[in-house]
Design a protein around this motif. Structure first.
Motif, PDB file in Angstrom:
ATOM      1  N   UNK A  97       0.979  -1.581   0.062  1.00 50.64           N
ATOM      2  CA  UNK A  97       0.185   0.040   0.190  1.00 50.64           C
ATOM      3  C   UNK A  97       1.031   1.244   0.266  1.00 50.64           C
ATOM      4  N   UNK A  98       1.898   1.390   1.189  1.00 47.92           N
ATOM      5  CA  UNK A  98       2.630   2.091   0.852  1.00 47.92           C
ATOM      6  C   UNK A  98       3.271   2.784  -0.857  1.00 47.92           C
ATOM      7  N   UNK A  99       3.994   1.450  -1.721  1.00 53.50           N
ATOM      8  CA  UNK A  99       4.298   2.090  -2.682  1.00 53.50           C
ATOM      9  C   UNK A  99       3.309   2.547  -3.483  1.00 53.50           C
ATOM     10  N   UNK A 100       2.108   1.636  -3.915  1.00 56.66           N
ATOM     11  CA  UNK A 100       1.047   2.136  -4.554  1.00 56.66           C
ATOM     12  C   UNK A 100       1.018   4.155  -4.247  1.00 56.66           C
ATOM     13  N   UNK A 101       1.066   3.963  -2.713  1.00 59.50           N
ATOM     14  CA  UNK A 101       0.972   5.575  -1.908  1.00 59.50           C
ATOM     15  C   UNK A 101       1.765   6.880  -2.844  1.00 59.50           C
ATOM     16  N   UNK A 102       3.469   5.927  -3.152  1.00 61.05           N
ATOM     17  CA  UNK A 102       4.271   6.445  -3.047  1.00 61.05           C
ATOM     18  C   UNK A 102       4.048   7.119  -4.993  1.00 61.05           C
TER      19      UNK A 102
END
Length: 203
Positions: free
Chosen positions: A103-108
């Motif tokens: 989910x952090x990768x998607x936000x980034x």
């Protein structure tokens, strides 16, 4: 009995891993910077091939053929730089036992891609209207904005690279005839320096 300080440090590391993308590899910055410098050298050779002395300060009307060669060169540099970044990131993730797609990768990616896509479309508009002198400054500006926008989801150091790119973009916009020099500084030299510092700090 466990040391409370060690437990607290472990919890802090777990929270950082869950909220920040920490698989960025400094070597990807070095690779991208090297590719950009090679691309800038090729662009200069293209100018020479078409009888244009880039550093003379004179304004030239670029031929349609040269414009498309420069456009394809820029696209090739982008693909190679992104490819090298993805490769080094995957290698670091595997080495550290971290998942890449979270989910952090998607936000980034979301915070990174919005300014980049907007900037790419804006540069296409500049290309369409023949405003070639502003393309290099625009790429630096939008890239810098993208880095600052995405810094909260990865290493905070990346925002300083973003600020430097924005500064170079603003400077280049006042001297559009020297965009290639600023472009080489921003995407080449700064990336290499940043990549080496990041690699030393987070290796």
């Amino acid at each position: 009995m466990n040391d409370p300080k060690e437990d607290l440090q472990h919890i802090r590391q777990m929270m950082e891993r869950s909220s920040r993308f920490i698989s960025l590899n400094g070597l990807s910055g070095v690779a991208a910077g090297t590719i950009a410098l090679i691309g800038a050298a090729i662009a200069y050779c293209l100018f020479q091939q078409y009888g244009i002395d880039y550093f003379s300060g004179d304004r030239y009307a670029y031929s349609y053929e040269l414009e498309w060669k420069l456009f394809l060169l820029a696209a090739g540099i982008l693909i190679l730089a992104l490819g090298s970044g993805i490769l080094f990131t995957i290698q670091k993730s595997k080495r550290n036992g971290l998942k890449i797609w979270t989910s952090t990768t998607r936000l980034l990616l979301g915070h990174l891609l919005v300014p980049l896509i907007a900037g790419g479309l804006f540069c296409l508009a500049l290309f369409y209207h023949g405003l070639f002198g502003l393309i290099a400054p625009a790429t630096l500006l939008f890239y810098g904005l993208a880095l600052v926008n995405a810094a909260k989801y990865t290493f905070s150091d990346i925002q300083y690279l973003g600020y430097c790119e924005i500064f170079l973009g603003i400077m280049a916009s006042f001297v559009p005839g020297y965009g290639l020099i600023f472009w080489a500084l921003g995407f080449g030299i700064l990336h290499i320096i940043y990549g080496l510092l990041m690699y030393k700090k987070y290796k």
